[in-house]
Design a protein around this motif. Structure first.
Motif, mmCIF file in Angstrom:
data_model
loop_
_atom_site.group_PDB
_atom_site.id
_atom_site.type_symbol
_atom_site.label_atom_id
_atom_site.label_comp_id
_atom_site.label_asym_id
_atom_site.label_seq_id
_atom_site.Cartn_x
_atom_site.Cartn_y
_atom_site.Cartn_z
ATOM 1 N N GLU A 74 -4.681 -0.985 7.286
ATOM 2 C CA GLU A 74 -5.382 -0.975 5.807
ATOM 3 C C GLU A 74 -4.918 -2.151 5.124
ATOM 4 O O GLU A 74 -5.652 -2.944 4.353
ATOM 5 N N VAL A 100 0.725 -1.214 -0.092
ATOM 6 C CA VAL A 100 -0.002 -0.074 -0.008
ATOM 7 C C VAL A 100 0.860 1.238 0.084
ATOM 8 O O VAL A 100 2.045 1.055 0.661
ATOM 9 N N THR A 133 -5.704 -5.523 6.747
ATOM 10 C CA THR A 133 -7.178 -5.746 6.366
ATOM 11 C C THR A 133 -7.552 -6.123 5.085
ATOM 12 O O THR A 133 -8.283 -7.023 4.984
ATOM 13 N N LYS A 134 -6.712 -5.427 3.944
ATOM 14 C CA LYS A 134 -6.999 -5.696 2.530
ATOM 15 C C LYS A 134 -6.525 -7.406 2.349
ATOM 16 O O LYS A 134 -6.903 -7.964 1.419
ATOM 17 N N ASP A 161 -6.372 -16.561 -1.814
ATOM 18 C CA ASP A 161 -6.986 -15.268 -2.725
ATOM 19 C C ASP A 161 -6.264 -15.489 -3.992
ATOM 20 O O ASP A 161 -5.041 -15.646 -4.487
#
Length: 439
Positions: free
Chosen positions: A253, A209, A256-257, A307
């Motif tokens: 962030e 990020v 969590t992603k 994922d």
């Protein structure tokens, strides 16, 4: 030339254009050259070496000439055959630059292994070989699916993989924009392999990020991460307080992603031994899971493995892709020197085995020491680029001196705002809102 049988090692070429056409043979298959009719035990080690050669295709003929002097040696046998196959492919297409090697060979059910190199061409030039032409990808796929011959199983798999090969080749060349990033380091270990989790759409970097546009970290900002969380009574600038807050919020962030549970988020650590500089414009601060979760074992489940937007790359291949993307000229020079010295080392080892007289043994030993010295010099210089190995070791050993916990960031973000008496009332109110949002 361009024949594919049931078993062996092969070298294939995938030249593609933006219009969806690829270079193919008149039999509607990818150009392919046989390297060896067996499955040598040294295949993966020699493939690692070929990745270096792939950064300097123009040296193939020189390397092939040198390796031919020891082609009877078992350690140099496959490498010599690989270079002969590459040289034959270069002659067939009339180009030296064959693109970038795919990060892993393609294997079929009949013990065939296909090493594929991929390149995007801007114009479909004519080839010197009458056996080659340009064709639509769909035509190749249709032809291979209709082919019922047993020997075509490997080629079917290669043709079926063309969309994935092209996508990976395009994605590996994507650069991050200028800035400072927070990257997430997660690995998987098996008996003889260590793999790192990377985004499928940008495999040259870790899951990340963006923190800000400025890639530089000031001395004061960095000391915030290296100081004890209890030392909150020291006066810090507003910029430093904001940096700690930014890092904490972005850590939340990112985790969590990535599907990290709320209970595990504050067990993560920021690696504060160094800022990883991929280029003058792109830098990373690393976020590490707890020591018992940074490296999972093969077969162990985790949210990131489930994922489909992530994939796993062997650690040395990830480093190679990253260097090719962000330090292309440096990695080219390194690979050129390293690949040449590797061949020289095989040659001198061959000479040592064949040496008979004292003078021959003495000459060979002196040459071996000379080459070993230069290899050590290259590796010593290059060791500084292997930042990931040090970070992984630090995370697995839980070396607190090089780690700053996310929980301590949270405490600093709250405590340092309240203790800094030099902040204005307006600034304090804005930071109070920020603090409350983190509770």
């Amino acid at each position: 030339m361009f024949a594919f049988t049931c078993r062996g090692v092969y070298f294939a070429l995938l030249f593609y254009s933006a219009e969806g056409i690829v270079l193919s043979t008149v039999d509607d298959q990818l150009p392919i050259v046989e390297v060896d009719d067996g499955y040598p035990s040294s295949l993966m080690a020699d493939f690692q070496w070929l990745l270096k050669v792939g950064c300097t295709w123009e040296d193939i003929q020189l390397l092939q000439k040198e390796s031919s002097k020891a082609s009877s040696s078992s350690s140099a046998h496959l490498r010599h055959k690989l270079m002969a196959a590459v040289d034959a492919m270069q002659s067939a297409v009339g180009l030296k630059d064959l693109g970038q090697l795919h990060y892993e060979p393609i294997r079929d059910t009949q013990n065939s292994v296909v090493i594929v190199t991929v390149s995007c061409v801007t114009e479909c030039h004519s080839c010197p070989s009458v056996s080659l032409r340009w064709a639509k990808i769909g035509k190749l796929t249709k032809k291979q699916l209709a082919n019922s011959e047993e020997s075509s199983v490997g080629m079917k798999q290669v043709v079926a993989a063309i969309p994935q090969l092209i996508a990976f080749n395009q994605n590996r060349q994507c650069n991050l924009s200028r800035g400072l990033y927070l990257g997430y380091l997660k690995l998987e270990a098996s008996v003889d392999l260590l793999q790192v989790v990377v985004p499928l759409d940008m495999p040259s970097v870790l899951p990340h990020v963006k923190l800000r546009d400025n890639p530089n970290v000031s001395k004061e900002e960095w000391l915030c991460l290296k100081s004890d969380e209890k030392q909150t009574d020291s006066k810090l600038s507003l910029a430093c307080v904001e940096f700690v807050q930014l890092l904490y919020s972005k850590a939340k962030e990112l985790t969590t992603k990535l599907g990290v549970s709320d209970d595990d988020i504050e067990k993560h650590h920021v690696y504060n031994a160094e800022v990883v500089e991929l280029s003058p414009a792109v830098a990373f601060i690393l976020l590490l899971p707890s020591s018992d979760k940074i490296c999972t074992v093969l077969g162990q489940s985790s949210p990131m493995k489930q994922d489909t937007s992530f994939t796993m790359l062997p650690l040395p291949l990830f480093e190679m892709i990253q260097w090719q993307t962000y330090q292309s000229e440096l990695i080219r020079l390194y690979c050129r020197a390293s690949a040449t010295l590797d061949i020289d080392q095989l040659l001198v080892q061959h000479c040592m085995r064949e040496a008979f007289s004292e003078d021959e043994i003495k000459t060979a030993r002196a040459r071996q020491e000379h080459i070993s010295f230069y290899l050590k010099c290259i590796e010593d210089v290059w060791r500084g680029m292997h930042w990931m190995a040090e970070a992984v070791q630090c995370g697995r050993d839980h070396q607190i001196s090089a780690l700053c916990s996310v929980a301590s960031l949270r405490e600093q973000a709250i405590a340092r705002v309240s203790c800094d008496g030099e902040l204005s009332h307006k600034t304090k109110r804005s930071h109070l809102h920020y603090t409350l949002s983190m509770l």
